[in-house]
Write a protein that holds these residues in place. Structure first.
Motif, mmCIF file in Angstrom:
data_model
loop_
_atom_site.group_PDB
_atom_site.id
_atom_site.type_symbol
_atom_site.label_atom_id
_atom_site.label_comp_id
_atom_site.label_asym_id
_atom_site.label_seq_id
_atom_site.Cartn_x
_atom_site.Cartn_y
_atom_site.Cartn_z
ATOM 1 N N PRO A 1 6.637 5.018 8.599
ATOM 2 C CA PRO A 1 6.200 5.492 7.239
ATOM 3 C C PRO A 1 6.901 4.728 5.979
ATOM 4 O O PRO A 1 6.322 5.058 5.083
ATOM 5 N N VAL A 2 7.723 3.776 6.398
ATOM 6 C CA VAL A 2 8.472 3.383 5.043
ATOM 7 C C VAL A 2 8.639 1.722 5.267
ATOM 8 O O VAL A 2 8.969 1.332 6.305
ATOM 9 N N LYS B 1 0.741 -1.324 0.060
ATOM 10 C CA LYS B 1 -0.159 -0.059 0.019
ATOM 11 C C LYS B 1 0.901 1.435 0.079
ATOM 12 O O LYS B 1 0.892 1.989 1.016
ATOM 13 N N ALA B 2 1.507 1.415 -1.239
ATOM 14 C CA ALA B 2 2.539 2.529 -1.297
ATOM 15 C C ALA B 2 2.310 3.164 -2.495
ATOM 16 O O ALA B 2 2.316 2.488 -3.847
ATOM 17 N N SER B 3 1.987 4.515 -2.721
ATOM 18 C CA SER B 3 1.979 5.337 -3.819
ATOM 19 C C SER B 3 3.185 5.961 -4.401
ATOM 20 O O SER B 3 3.213 6.358 -5.472
ATOM 21 N N LYS B 4 4.050 5.711 -3.617
ATOM 22 C CA LYS B 4 5.333 6.412 -3.797
ATOM 23 C C LYS B 4 6.593 5.517 -3.411
ATOM 24 O O LYS B 4 6.436 4.631 -2.644
ATOM 25 N N PHE B 5 7.727 5.681 -4.159
ATOM 26 C CA PHE B 5 8.961 4.877 -3.482
ATOM 27 C C PHE B 5 10.324 5.789 -3.860
ATOM 28 O O PHE B 5 10.170 7.050 -4.484
ATOM 29 N N GLY C 1 17.414 10.606 -3.280
ATOM 30 C CA GLY C 1 16.952 11.858 -2.747
ATOM 31 C C GLY C 1 15.657 12.112 -3.424
ATOM 32 O O GLY C 1 15.007 13.056 -2.765
ATOM 33 N N GLU C 2 15.150 11.530 -4.708
ATOM 34 C CA GLU C 2 14.043 11.697 -5.141
ATOM 35 C C GLU C 2 12.876 10.814 -4.556
ATOM 36 O O GLU C 2 13.208 9.873 -3.971
ATOM 37 N N ILE C 3 11.879 11.383 -4.539
ATOM 38 C CA ILE C 3 10.629 10.681 -4.105
ATOM 39 C C ILE C 3 9.603 10.406 -5.295
ATOM 40 O O ILE C 3 8.954 11.488 -5.728
ATOM 41 N N GLU C 4 9.282 9.268 -5.847
ATOM 42 C CA GLU C 4 8.764 9.172 -7.051
ATOM 43 C C GLU C 4 7.219 8.541 -7.034
ATOM 44 O O GLU C 4 7.185 7.642 -6.136
ATOM 45 N N VAL D 1 19.015 -4.203 -9.483
ATOM 46 C CA VAL D 1 19.016 -5.280 -8.520
ATOM 47 C C VAL D 1 18.312 -6.626 -9.178
ATOM 48 O O VAL D 1 18.210 -7.646 -8.346
ATOM 49 N N ASP D 2 17.955 -6.529 -10.224
ATOM 50 C CA ASP D 2 16.769 -7.547 -10.797
ATOM 51 C C ASP D 2 15.765 -7.841 -9.742
ATOM 52 O O ASP D 2 15.563 -9.164 -9.368
ATOM 53 N N GLY D 3 15.086 -6.948 -9.180
ATOM 54 C CA GLY D 3 14.109 -6.960 -8.258
ATOM 55 C C GLY D 3 14.256 -5.758 -7.507
ATOM 56 O O GLY D 3 14.180 -4.640 -7.967
ATOM 57 N N PHE D 4 13.913 -5.763 -6.103
ATOM 58 C CA PHE D 4 13.636 -4.716 -5.243
ATOM 59 C C PHE D 4 14.639 -4.815 -4.197
ATOM 60 O O PHE D 4 15.140 -5.907 -3.658
ATOM 61 N N ASP D 5 15.241 -3.707 -3.949
ATOM 62 C CA ASP D 5 16.141 -3.403 -2.887
ATOM 63 C C ASP D 5 15.870 -1.876 -2.472
ATOM 64 O O ASP D 5 16.645 -0.847 -2.497
ATOM 65 N N HIS D 6 14.326 -1.575 -2.392
ATOM 66 C CA HIS D 6 13.830 -0.105 -2.422
ATOM 67 C C HIS D 6 12.767 0.013 -1.132
ATOM 68 O O HIS D 6 12.467 -0.766 -0.856
ATOM 69 N N PRO D 7 13.085 1.494 -0.578
ATOM 70 C CA PRO D 7 12.070 1.805 0.128
ATOM 71 C C PRO D 7 10.728 2.426 -0.586
ATOM 72 O O PRO D 7 10.855 3.117 -1.543
ATOM 73 N N PHE D 8 9.502 1.868 0.015
ATOM 74 C CA PHE D 8 8.278 2.288 -0.262
ATOM 75 C C PHE D 8 7.685 3.169 0.627
ATOM 76 O O PHE D 8 7.664 2.770 1.825
ATOM 77 N N VAL D 9 7.086 4.075 0.294
ATOM 78 C CA VAL D 9 6.758 5.138 1.089
ATOM 79 C C VAL D 9 5.106 4.744 1.504
ATOM 80 O O VAL D 9 4.229 4.759 0.386
ATOM 81 N N LEU D 10 4.805 4.416 2.420
ATOM 82 C CA LEU D 10 3.367 3.728 2.841
ATOM 83 C C LEU D 10 2.330 4.778 2.966
ATOM 84 O O LEU D 10 2.396 5.852 3.132
ATOM 85 N N ASP D 11 1.186 4.454 2.219
ATOM 86 C CA ASP D 11 0.064 5.273 2.215
ATOM 87 C C ASP D 11 -0.516 5.177 3.641
ATOM 88 O O ASP D 11 -0.768 4.327 4.204
ATOM 89 N N SER D 12 -0.759 6.533 4.236
ATOM 90 C CA SER D 12 -1.178 6.310 5.896
ATOM 91 C C SER D 12 -2.666 5.925 5.857
ATOM 92 O O SER D 12 -3.062 6.025 6.932
ATOM 93 N N ASN D 13 -3.456 5.909 4.928
ATOM 94 C CA ASN D 13 -4.789 5.624 5.207
ATOM 95 C C ASN D 13 -5.508 4.264 4.907
ATOM 96 O O ASN D 13 -6.348 3.910 4.799
ATOM 97 N N SER D 14 -4.387 3.529 4.722
ATOM 98 C CA SER D 14 -4.574 2.002 4.466
ATOM 99 C C SER D 14 -4.689 1.266 5.871
ATOM 100 O O SER D 14 -4.116 1.448 6.904
ATOM 101 N N LEU D 15 -5.481 0.133 5.936
ATOM 102 C CA LEU D 15 -5.765 -0.643 6.826
ATOM 103 C C LEU D 15 -4.591 -1.612 7.355
ATOM 104 O O LEU D 15 -4.228 -1.980 8.470
ATOM 105 N N TYR D 16 -3.667 -1.857 6.080
ATOM 106 C CA TYR D 16 -2.365 -2.689 6.513
ATOM 107 C C TYR D 16 -1.558 -2.258 5.505
ATOM 108 O O TYR D 16 -1.759 -1.565 4.466
#
Length: 347
Positions: free
Chosen positions: A283-284, A201-205, A216-219, A248-263
């Protein structure tokens, strides 16, 4: 609920324990005073066997040899990388232990994952808690101030594993703990996690550089393989040519979590109906899909291969002390840090 303790081996003339907890469903978790870590999460199968759904170590010696994977460990004082191992605090530049290329990672050589934590076991009718305690002294790995830590792992009859973090500092410092658990819901077969379904449940990473430091960017995740807001089979993402996914042929990334999600996120196995739902006040979440195996080892009797697990690190953003736009990781003198993350198993 049942509790029993077994030896977990020795390091540096110190003996370590593994504390096992079994609930009414026959699900077993274990924790160790080496790094206040979760080491096993075993689920009964139809054939009466137990499947390990996380990656862990045979003993303390194994944990040291394969330390760079940090399986199940409490991470601190800071989770993730700090660029060039330096940061400024109160007009003073602090230089940290460099242990990941040119950067500081996960608390350095003397991080929380390799420490012996004191512990108490508190038993209740429907849950058992293991309360781990560790004081990190001023100057450890270059960090300022002394921090008193409590990390409480609780497992209950509803198949919830809950982590509560509590910390106080005697002076201003930075603090951003997490747990480095890796899931593989295939269980003991240890097939690749490419068959897992992910929902985050993240709209940004946060995009990263080749050395895994955030740019340093938030996309926005829109129209990228990082858009996991609807359930997505991880293996289906490998057709993407997105440069961030290819790093990295996959993820090694921070996801910024949406604050309005149940999980925060959900991991599902499409065939055996196992799932993990994560809730957190952080938050992440950093998701790493274990695409590399730089240190050969075996996990639960199987040779470790790429994509053997999926780590879910709830935290503040990595390198936030050098990126004000990521939010604060400051812990003031006398203030209290408190945080809770819960992992719920269905099977």
């Amino acid at each position: 609920m049942k509790v029993y303790i077994k030896p977990f081996g020795q390091l540096n003339d110190q003996a370590f324990d593994e504390i096992f907890i079994e609930n009414k469903h026959g699900v077993i978790v274990s924790f160790s005073d080496l790094g206040a870590r979760i080491n096993r999460w075993q689920v009964p199968t139809d054939t009466g066997q137990l499947d390990d759904i996380i990656l862990g170590y045979d003993n303390a010696e194994h944990a040291l040899v394969a330390r760079t994977y940090y399986y199940g460990a409490t991470i601190g004082r800071i989770a993730g990388r700090i660029k060039n191992g330096t940061f400024r605090l109160k007009d003073k530049v602090h230089e940290l232990n460099i242990n990941n290329n040119d950067h500081h990672l996960h608390g350095g050589q003397d991080g929380y994952d390799i420490q012996k934590w004191a512990y108490d076991v508190v038993e209740g009718d429907n849950q058992v808690s293991v309360i781990f305690k560790y004081t990190e002294q001023d100057g450890t790995s270059g960090f300022p101030a002394t921090i008193h830590n409590l990390v409480t792992h609780t497992f209950d009859n509803d198949n919830n594993w809950t982590i509560n973090y509590f910390a106080k500092s005697d002076d201003m410092t930075i603090f951003n703990p997490t747990n480095h658990v890796y899931f593989n819901l295939n269980g003991s077969e240890h097939a690749s996690i490419k068959n897992h379904i992910l929902e985050v449940k993240a709209s940004k990473f946060l995009p990263i550089k080749e050395d895994a430091i955030p740019t340093g960017e938030i996309e926005s995740v829109e129209n990228t393989p990082f858009d996991l807001r609807t359930p997505t089979v991880f293996g289906d993402l490998f057709t993407s040519e997105h440069p961030q996914f290819k790093i990295v042929d996959g993820f090694d990334h921070p996801f910024v979590l949406d604050s309005n999600s149940l999980y925060a996120l959900r991991i599902l196995h499409p065939d055996n109906e196992r799932s993990i739902i994560v809730t957190t006040d952080r938050p992440v979440v950093v998701i790493y899909t274990h695409s590399a195996v730089p240190v050969p080892t075996s996990i639960w009797g199987h040779d470790l291969e790429p994509y053997a697990g999926l780590t879910v690190e709830t935290q503040a953003a990595p390198d936030a002390i050098n990126r004000p736009q990521f939010g604060s990781v400051l812990l003031e003198k006398g203030d209290t840090f408190e945080s809770t993350t819960c992992y719920h198993l269905s099977f």
